[in-house]
Every structure is written in C-alpha cells, then in structure tokens.
Design a protein around this motif. Sequence first.
Motif, PDB file in Angstrom:
ATOM      1  N   ILE A 166      24.215  -9.298  24.655  1.00  0.00           N
ATOM      2  CA  ILE A 166      23.403 -10.227  24.952  1.00  0.00           C
ATOM      3  C   ILE A 166      22.817 -11.143  24.127  1.00  0.00           C
ATOM      4  O   ILE A 166      22.282 -11.022  22.743  1.00  0.00           O
ATOM      5  CB  ILE A 166      22.562  -9.048  25.139  1.00  0.00           C
ATOM      6  CG1 ILE A 166      22.627  -8.039  26.025  1.00  0.00           C
ATOM      7  CG2 ILE A 166      21.060  -9.771  25.873  1.00  0.00           C
ATOM      8  CD1 ILE A 166      23.259  -8.062  27.395  1.00  0.00           C
ATOM      9  N   ASN A 167      23.611 -12.265  23.970  1.00  0.00           N
ATOM     10  CA  ASN A 167      23.337 -13.326  23.047  1.00  0.00           C
ATOM     11  C   ASN A 167      23.137 -14.783  23.710  1.00  0.00           C
ATOM     12  O   ASN A 167      23.154 -14.677  25.146  1.00  0.00           O
ATOM     13  CB  ASN A 167      25.008 -13.517  22.342  1.00  0.00           C
ATOM     14  CG  ASN A 167      25.924 -13.558  23.347  1.00  0.00           C
ATOM     15  OD1 ASN A 167      25.265 -13.840  24.162  1.00  0.00           O
ATOM     16  ND2 ASN A 167      27.301 -13.597  22.305  1.00  0.00           N
ATOM     17  N   LEU A 168      22.990 -15.347  23.605  1.00  0.00           N
ATOM     18  CA  LEU A 168      22.882 -16.935  23.573  1.00  0.00           C
ATOM     19  C   LEU A 168      24.118 -17.931  24.675  1.00  0.00           C
ATOM     20  O   LEU A 168      23.473 -17.496  26.211  1.00  0.00           O
ATOM     21  CB  LEU A 168      22.585 -17.974  22.795  1.00  0.00           C
ATOM     22  CG  LEU A 168      21.566 -17.836  22.062  1.00  0.00           C
ATOM     23  CD1 LEU A 168      21.149 -18.651  20.498  1.00  0.00           C
ATOM     24  CD2 LEU A 168      20.149 -18.129  22.617  1.00  0.00           C
ATOM     25  N   ASP A 169      25.001 -16.762  24.699  1.00  0.00           N
ATOM     26  CA  ASP A 169      26.277 -17.086  26.163  1.00  0.00           C
ATOM     27  C   ASP A 169      25.873 -16.515  26.565  1.00  0.00           C
ATOM     28  O   ASP A 169      26.210 -16.616  27.790  1.00  0.00           O
ATOM     29  CB  ASP A 169      27.717 -17.115  24.650  1.00  0.00           C
ATOM     30  CG  ASP A 169      28.939 -17.005  25.999  1.00  0.00           C
ATOM     31  OD1 ASP A 169      28.838 -18.166  26.332  1.00  0.00           O
ATOM     32  OD2 ASP A 169      29.352 -16.608  26.113  1.00  0.00           O
ATOM     33  N   PHE A 170      25.333 -15.074  26.429  1.00  0.00           N
ATOM     34  CA  PHE A 170      25.073 -14.272  27.779  1.00  0.00           C
ATOM     35  C   PHE A 170      24.113 -15.232  28.287  1.00  0.00           C
ATOM     36  O   PHE A 170      23.861 -15.377  29.534  1.00  0.00           O
ATOM     37  CB  PHE A 170      24.785 -12.997  27.119  1.00  0.00           C
ATOM     38  CG  PHE A 170      23.737 -11.753  28.306  1.00  0.00           C
ATOM     39  CD1 PHE A 170      24.761 -11.428  29.615  1.00  0.00           C
ATOM     40  CD2 PHE A 170      22.932 -12.387  28.294  1.00  0.00           C
ATOM     41  CE1 PHE A 170      24.004 -10.743  30.567  1.00  0.00           C
ATOM     42  CE2 PHE A 170      21.439 -11.426  29.065  1.00  0.00           C
ATOM     43  CZ  PHE A 170      22.612 -11.274  30.718  1.00  0.00           C
TER      44      PHE A 170
END
Length: 432
Positions: A166-170
């Motif tokens: 759960i990061n900025l790419d997600f």
Amino acid sequence: MASIKFSCIKKGNPSSLNIRFYHGRNIDCNAQSHILINPNDWSEKMQKFKPNTDIRIKNEFNPLIENLKNEIIRKFNIDYSKGDIINSKWLSKVVNDFYKRPEGIEDYKIFFAPFIENFAKESETRVNTITGKVISPRTIQKYRTIKNQIEDFEQIRKVRLKITDINLDFHRQFTSYLKTDKKYSNTLIEKNISTIKGFVKEAKEQGLEINHEVESKKFTFRRDEPIDTYLSVSEIDLIYNLDFSQNERLDNVRDLFIIGVWTGLRISDLKRINSFLFNKNSIVISETQKTGAIIEIPIHQQVRKILTKRNNQLPHIISEQKFNEYIKEVCKEAGIDEMTLGNIKNPDTNRKEKGYYPKFKLISSHTARRSFATNHYGNLPDNTIMAITGHKSHSQFMKYIKTTQKEHIEQVAKYWEQQDELKNEKHILKKI
C-alpha cells in the motif's frame, strides 16, 4: 541437476503458480509460489507466459518468477551441501523467506485484505475508546465493502497485495481503477482512500511492517464539491401549511420533517424521538446516536403547534427509505419544483448523476438538518448553532452551510445597490 517447474493446478482466475522442485530420484517437493496469475496466460510446456499475454503482465511477473527461481537454486546449493533435509517444508520456507514472510505467520499480518477482514471481525466486539460505544454493524459493513473492493482489484490486476504494497504506486492504480472501472465519484474515492489510510495506520500501531509512502501528502484524493439541497424558510412554511388531514401517511412524514428542520437532528436521532424529553420550552436528548452528545434544543413554534395538533402525541417512526420517498411527495404537493442542480442516483448504473432536477426530487431526511444550519447561519453565532447540531469542529459545521449561488448573487447586487444609494446621497448633499 536440480530443476524447477511452475504450473497452475487450479483453473480458477486468479490461481497461484505451484512450484515443483526436484533433484535426482530422492528429492521431489512442491510449494505455493504466492504469485497469482490467470492460468490461461501460462504455458506449462514452455514454462513461461504465452506469447499473447499482456506485455504489462509479463513485465511485472517475469522478473519476480526468475528471482524466486534463482533464490531456490541458491538456497538448495547451500543447504544440500550442509546435509539439510530438502522437502516440501524446506521449499515453503525458502519461498516465505524470499517474501520476508516468517514461517507460520498468519495471513492477516502480511496481506492487506486478510488484515481488513481480521480487523472487521475483531470490531464486532471492540469498543471505541473515544466514544465508549461498541462499533456499529454499519461501520463494520463499510470495512468489508473496502475489503471486497481490494479483492476485486487484486483479481483484475492479478496480484495479492501485502500491507507493505500500500504505497503511492498502489494509490495511483487503485484510484484509477475506482474512477475508470467502477465509475465512482471523487467523493467516494476520497472516502475509500481515507479508510485505507486508517487501516494502514492501525497495522502500524499493531507493530506490522508498512510502507511509509502511505503517510505522504500525495496519498489522498480530491473530493467533489458537495451539491446538497436545503430549504429556505419560505419553502419550509409552504410545507408546514399544507393540509394533510385526509392523508395520515404524508401528514406524519411532514410533521417529522418539520421537527427535523427546527431541531437540526439527524434521521438516526429522529427515529428515537420517543425517547426524547419534551419540556415546556425545550427538547432534551440524553445522547445523540452518532456522537453521543447531550443536547437541549428550544422548541420552535411550528414544532409546538404540531405537538398541540397531535395532543402531545409524537409522529410515529418510519424507515429512512420510506421517509425519503414520502417527503418528496410532500414537497411536490407544496410546489417546490424549481429546477435545481443536484445529484440523483441512476437505478441502471447505481451511480449518482449530476444535473438539474425539480427541487422536490432532491429532498431527503438530511435536507432538514442542512436547512436548520443554513437558515440560522449568519443570524446566530456559529458556536450557538453548533451547540444544537452537535458539531465538534467548525470545519465540519461549515460543510452543512448551503447558500445557493443565486442568493450570493442577490447579496452582491443588494450591496452594490446600497453603495449606489450612498453615493447619490453624498452627491445631493454636496450640491445643496
């Protein structure tokens, strides 16, 4: 020579690639790779994705499969030379170590969807330490709705999300999925992202590993400017003055609505109206449903007349669905049909659509509370109104204030007119 083969045993989409590792006649073991793919994309014979597979899937999974394969061979060379037992348990541990997943650890401590489900299940008996109340079934259902969305996203993207994913790419991919695939409004997307951030924060507090990109200011979403209808005092008077003596159904909902208009209560509290204490000059609510606040509200003359008409018997309670259905009939009878900008749910798409509609179609139980706040705004101090509505923050209170653009224009025009009158007066005095 040690060999590795990947295959999809199950044919459902997505399915986990199974690993078969064998060496000579004595070593032949299996384990799950935890790599989820569409089995129709995988060629067991060629041991790679089929030529017509989406290039994005190949680019994403080929390096992962190759790295996992190399890690298994590397560990085998070390452990076999030491005389370790090479079996399926060994292979599973190598895979788990590759993902930095301790052997035997529960799924919910690693993967995001199981974490949400575990949190929802624990919430069934959890008490909110701030309010002192148990978590409501409606809130728990919201948790599971988010979990279902995550699982749908995983199935489409052929992935299984870990908490650390759960990061900025997600964020970029998930918000795009909600907007383009699910056709969600910006407001609903913002609510989902906010809830997801809350889950990750909870995971962090439980000592689980997270990706700190979730704490970035970019991990948010801009919600739509709300379009919420309210009724002016003159429109409220039209509703109040309707004669429904021959229609108990509409008379009842009209009286409930008028009580809501002049108390600023939520529908959840109006449904508990029989538990209120009606004194001579005020209504005392020992505990509001949402915030648990204790409030006392003065009785408006229209509310007083309704109670007198009913011989101090309160209107009977109906469901929110029926309330919203019936109050539209009431407003239509009152002639509140000016074309007004708003959102109405399309039953075919189950999504709200912005447009101009006859105003009575936009009225709901929540209109009463917004009308209370808006009609008193500017006439009473904000903290006085908030004391009745139960708002704890001024920013939340201001979201309830719904002055129309037309009224803003009228206020500006009136101001300019007053300025012109002052100039004319000065000019006449100077001439004399």
